[in-house]
Design a protein around this motif. Structure first.
Motif, PDB file in Angstrom:
ATOM      1  N   ALA A  67      -0.178   4.280   4.423  1.00 18.17           N
ATOM      2  CA  ALA A  67       0.064   4.924   3.129  1.00 18.17           C
ATOM      3  C   ALA A  67       0.439   6.393   3.292  1.00 18.17           C
ATOM      4  CB  ALA A  67      -1.170   4.791   2.249  1.00 18.17           C
ATOM      5  N   ALA A  68      -0.030   7.033   4.348  1.00 22.44           N
ATOM      6  CA  ALA A  68       0.258   8.458   4.564  1.00 22.44           C
ATOM      7  C   ALA A  68       1.603   8.601   5.263  1.00 22.44           C
ATOM      8  CB  ALA A  68      -0.854   9.100   5.381  1.00 22.44           C
ATOM      9  N   ASN A  69       2.670   8.347   4.532  1.00 20.11           N
ATOM     10  CA  ASN A  69       4.014   8.376   5.091  1.00 20.11           C
ATOM     11  C   ASN A  69       4.795   9.525   4.461  1.00 20.11           C
ATOM     12  OD1 ASN A  69       6.818   7.772   5.709  1.00 20.11           O
ATOM     13  ND2 ASN A  69       6.124   5.743   6.319  1.00 20.11           N
ATOM     14  N   LEU A  73      13.835   2.907  -3.865  1.00 21.10           N
ATOM     15  CA  LEU A  73      12.716   1.990  -3.631  1.00 21.10           C
ATOM     16  C   LEU A  73      13.115   0.901  -2.641  1.00 21.10           C
ATOM     17  CD1 LEU A  73      11.265   1.533  -7.239  1.00 21.10           C
ATOM     18  CD2 LEU A  73      10.293   2.849  -5.356  1.00 21.10           C
ATOM     19  N   GLY A  74      14.376   0.473  -2.717  1.00 20.63           N
ATOM     20  CA  GLY A  74      14.851  -0.504  -1.739  1.00 20.63           C
ATOM     21  C   GLY A  74      14.870   0.055  -0.337  1.00 20.63           C
ATOM     22  N   VAL A  75      15.294   1.310  -0.196  1.00 24.04           N
ATOM     23  CA  VAL A  75      15.317   1.941   1.127  1.00 24.04           C
ATOM     24  C   VAL A  75      13.910   2.076   1.678  1.00 24.04           C
ATOM     25  CG1 VAL A  75      15.846   4.067   2.359  1.00 24.04           C
ATOM     26  CG2 VAL A  75      17.461   3.155   0.703  1.00 24.04           C
ATOM     27  N   VAL A  76      12.993   2.570   0.863  1.00 26.27           N
ATOM     28  CA  VAL A  76      11.610   2.738   1.305  1.00 26.27           C
ATOM     29  C   VAL A  76      10.998   1.398   1.675  1.00 26.27           C
ATOM     30  CG1 VAL A  76       9.311   3.406   0.518  1.00 26.27           C
ATOM     31  CG2 VAL A  76      11.265   4.878   0.036  1.00 26.27           C
ATOM     32  N   SER A  77      11.287   0.370   0.889  1.00 28.85           N
ATOM     33  CA  SER A  77      10.728  -0.950   1.166  1.00 28.85           C
ATOM     34  C   SER A  77      11.246  -1.497   2.485  1.00 28.85           C
ATOM     35  CB  SER A  77      11.075  -1.916   0.029  1.00 28.85           C
ATOM     36  OG  SER A  77      10.512  -1.483  -1.193  1.00 28.85           O
ATOM     37  N   VAL A 106       0.833  -1.202   0.000  1.00 31.52           N
ATOM     38  CA  VAL A 106       0.000   0.000   0.000  1.00 31.52           C
ATOM     39  C   VAL A 106       0.873   1.258   0.000  1.00 31.52           C
ATOM     40  CG1 VAL A 106      -1.623   1.352   1.376  1.00 31.52           C
ATOM     41  CG2 VAL A 106      -2.019  -1.086   1.032  1.00 31.52           C
ATOM     42  N   GLN A 107       1.964   1.236   0.753  1.00 39.76           N
ATOM     43  CA  GLN A 107       2.842   2.407   0.782  1.00 39.76           C
ATOM     44  C   GLN A 107       3.461   2.663  -0.582  1.00 39.76           C
ATOM     45  OE1 GLN A 107       5.383   3.238   4.297  1.00 39.76           O
ATOM     46  NE2 GLN A 107       4.518   1.367   5.167  1.00 39.76           N
ATOM     47  N   LEU A 108       3.937   1.608  -1.250  1.00 41.82           N
ATOM     48  CA  LEU A 108       4.497   1.812  -2.580  1.00 41.82           C
ATOM     49  C   LEU A 108       3.429   2.272  -3.561  1.00 41.82           C
ATOM     50  CD1 LEU A 108       6.998  -1.169  -3.055  1.00 41.82           C
ATOM     51  CD2 LEU A 108       7.477   1.183  -2.376  1.00 41.82           C
ATOM     52  N   ALA A 109       2.219   1.704  -3.456  1.00 42.71           N
ATOM     53  CA  ALA A 109       1.159   2.039  -4.407  1.00 42.71           C
ATOM     54  C   ALA A 109       0.720   3.493  -4.290  1.00 42.71           C
ATOM     55  CB  ALA A 109      -0.036   1.108  -4.201  1.00 42.71           C
TER      56      ALA A 109
END
Length: 289
Positions: free
Chosen positions: A163-165, A210-214, A95-98
């Protein structure tokens, strides 16, 4: 550039010796400070309740082995709570990535009107302590606006607020800002729309961030306690951190420590495996072309 120690002093024999002495002491102190609690937890899990109750407790357990860990796994039925946690973490990550990736892309490259104001409001939320928004968020998920549904005991109660990050959106936007606009213009000339450009041009170049966020999203969702405690009152749906707290009063201390070790292993493994990717993603400052 002027520094506390001049270059000539640092290159002298005395300067080098003093430098490595101070560096070694600092490294040892910080290593002990971070590693000792983990080592104490791991060794304590292998001790018997009598050894843990002894004053002072022995440094090493009387018998090494994994028997305590298997007993803790069966006694607290940790397999169920591991599955619950994996479900919550996987959904929160997706959800965060989306949501965060398109939001950051829009703020960085599409530049909507009042985009800077929206970004500023997002970053302003970082100034609020997490406890200040617990009550409003809980009231929201108990009666979702417009839909009027209650999400208590539903994984969506974890996924949607995740999701609100603002931190993830800011990190992604800063990285997207450094992708040359010429690449996006070339994609547009080839007939690609904003969504296609994001999917085929921006995302392949953004693997480090994207790796860091994941990784940060997975670790944060795995170790979260307060919010899952509020939204999962049903014991059968609770996450691992909440279940361990519920078992604490009636569980032998060594089995509880073993459960804490088992709960900590996934996040420790993720950090040890991907620590280089984390640092590379945080320091990525440009795009090779």
């Amino acid at each position: 550039m002027r520094t506390l120690v001049s270059t000539s002093q640092l290159h002298s024999r005395r300067g080098k010796s003093l430098y490595w002495l101070v560096f070694g002491l600092v490294a040892v102190v910080f290593t002990v400070g971070f590693v000792f609690p983990l080592l104490w937890l791991f060794l304590g899990a292998m001790k018997s309740p009598a050894e843990l109750a002894h004053v002072p407790p022995p440094v090493l357990p009387g018998q090494f082995g994994v028997r305590t860990f298997t007993q803790a796994w069966d006694f607290m039925d940790l397999g169920r709570y591991f599955l619950n946690t994996v479900l919550v973490v996987a959904g929160a990550w997706l959800v965060q990535l989306a949501f965060d990736v398109p939001a950051a892309y829009a703020l960085s490259k599409l530049r909507p009107k009042w985009g800077n104001v929206v970004l500023g409001l997002m970053l302003a939320t970082l100034m609020l302590p997490a406890s200040a928004v617990l009550v409003p968020t809980y009231l929201t998920i108990t009666d979702v606006p417009l839909l009027h549904v209650n999400l208590v005991n539903n994984p969506l109660a974890i996924w949607l607020p995740a999701a609100a990050n603002a931190v993830n959106i800011y990190l992604l936007k800063r990285f997207f800002d450094q992708i040359p606009n010429e690449l996006l213009e070339a994609s547009t000339l080839d007939g690609a729309g904003p969504v296609t450009t994001l999917w085929r041009v921006v995302l392949p170049l953004s693997r480090p961030v994207l790796g860091v966020v994941s990784i940060t999203s997975v670790v944060a969702a795995w170790k979260d306690f307060i919010w899952p405690l509020l939204v999962f009152p049903d014991p059968a749906k609770q996450t691992l951190s909440v279940a361990l707290q519920r078992f604490a009063p009636d569980t032998p201390i060594n089995l509880l420590l073993a459960g804490l070790v088992l709960a900590s292993l996934p996040t420790i493994a993720v950090f040890l495996i991907f620590q280089r990717n984390i640092l590379a993603g945080l320091t990525a400052g440009g795009v090779k072309g």
